[in-house]
Design a protein around this motif. Structure first.
Motif, PDB file in Angstrom:
ATOM      1  N   ALA A  77      -2.664  10.811  -3.935  1.00 55.43           N
ATOM      2  CA  ALA A  77      -2.963  11.563  -2.713  1.00 55.43           C
ATOM      3  C   ALA A  77      -1.697  11.852  -1.907  1.00 55.43           C
ATOM      4  CB  ALA A  77      -3.968  10.790  -1.858  1.00 55.43           C
ATOM      5  N   CYS A  78      -0.880  10.826  -1.632  1.00 50.94           N
ATOM      6  CA  CYS A  78       0.291  11.028  -0.763  1.00 50.94           C
ATOM      7  C   CYS A  78       1.618  10.963  -1.509  1.00 50.94           C
ATOM      8  CB  CYS A  78       0.292  10.028   0.390  1.00 50.94           C
ATOM      9  SG  CYS A  78       0.568   8.301  -0.099  1.00 50.94           S
ATOM     10  N   SER A 105       0.838  -1.194   0.000  1.00 49.85           N
ATOM     11  CA  SER A 105       0.000   0.000   0.000  1.00 49.85           C
ATOM     12  C   SER A 105       0.873   1.245   0.000  1.00 49.85           C
ATOM     13  CB  SER A 105      -0.915   0.014   1.231  1.00 49.85           C
ATOM     14  OG  SER A 105      -0.135   0.039   2.413  1.00 49.85           O
ATOM     15  N   CYS A 158       0.767   6.882  -5.664  1.00 49.10           N
ATOM     16  CA  CYS A 158      -0.483   7.357  -5.074  1.00 49.10           C
ATOM     17  C   CYS A 158      -0.638   8.839  -5.391  1.00 49.10           C
ATOM     18  CB  CYS A 158      -0.480   7.140  -3.564  1.00 49.10           C
ATOM     19  SG  CYS A 158      -1.965   7.801  -2.768  1.00 49.10           S
ATOM     20  N   GLY A 195      -8.304   1.760  -4.805  1.00 48.40           N
ATOM     21  CA  GLY A 195      -7.813   2.965  -5.451  1.00 48.40           C
ATOM     22  C   GLY A 195      -7.244   2.706  -6.832  1.00 48.40           C
ATOM     23  N   GLU A 198      -4.702   4.869   0.699  1.00 54.63           N
ATOM     24  CA  GLU A 198      -5.717   4.996  -0.341  1.00 54.63           C
ATOM     25  C   GLU A 198      -5.496   4.004  -1.484  1.00 54.63           C
ATOM     26  OE1 GLU A 198      -6.909   8.492  -3.377  1.00 54.63           O
ATOM     27  OE2 GLU A 198      -7.029   9.019  -1.244  1.00 54.63           O
ATOM     28  N   CYS A 204      -0.661   6.704   2.786  1.00 52.49           N
ATOM     29  CA  CYS A 204      -1.969   7.112   3.330  1.00 52.49           C
ATOM     30  C   CYS A 204      -2.997   5.979   3.319  1.00 52.49           C
ATOM     31  CB  CYS A 204      -2.514   8.334   2.595  1.00 52.49           C
ATOM     32  SG  CYS A 204      -3.108   8.046   0.911  1.00 52.49           S
TER      33      CYS A 204
END
Length: 141
Positions: free
Chosen positions: A78-79, A6, A76, A57, A11, A9
């Motif tokens: 997002a992060c 992963s 990712c 995601g 997601e 974060c």
């Protein structure tokens, strides 16, 4: 072996199934890898594309438009955690998975080869027992 990974974060999540004996583990010291790894070498393992799936995601992707045969980097959105690189020109059918994205980093074990050490920084430390090559094995760029 089956394992998961992963982003920071949470997601973006993935699962991977691969044969441990066929997974190449390495460190890449090229300048682009140092950039995506925040200054460190890129610690990676190759895994079959067919055994990999995102389970939560969707990754953001980046492919340099100014390079012929550019690799595609997935991360990712997002992060920003790097997940993998797709390089169908030099590694067809394989993904270059970032060891830091594994949920259980012990799955990685130890690197078997350091590549692109011609670009290694003085603060990059290599174990004396780790074989190293200036660029790629076989004289490739």
């Amino acid at each position: 072996m089956r394992t998961t990974g992963s982003c920071y974060c949470g997601e973006l999540k993935f699962a991977i199934e691969f044969d441990e004996s066929k997974a190449f583990r390495g460190q890449c010291h090229c300048l682009p890898c140092q950039k995506i790894a925040g200054g460190s070498p890129n610690v990676f393992m190759t895994v079959p594309e067919t055994g990999f799936a995102y389970t939560a995601g969707q990754p953001a992707q980046y492919k340099r438009p100014d390079l012929d045969n550019a690799v595609t980097r997935e991360f990712c959105g997002a992060c920003g955690t790097p997940i993998l690189t797709r390089n169908p020109h030099e590694a067809p059918g394989l993904l270059i998975l970032k060891a830091g994205a594994l949920d259980d980093p012990t799955v990685y074990g130890e690197p078997r080869l350091a590549i692109h050490v011609a670009d290694k920084q003085q603060y990059h430390y290599l174990p004396e027992s780790l074989p190293a090559v200036p660029r790629l094995p076989g004289g490739q760029k």
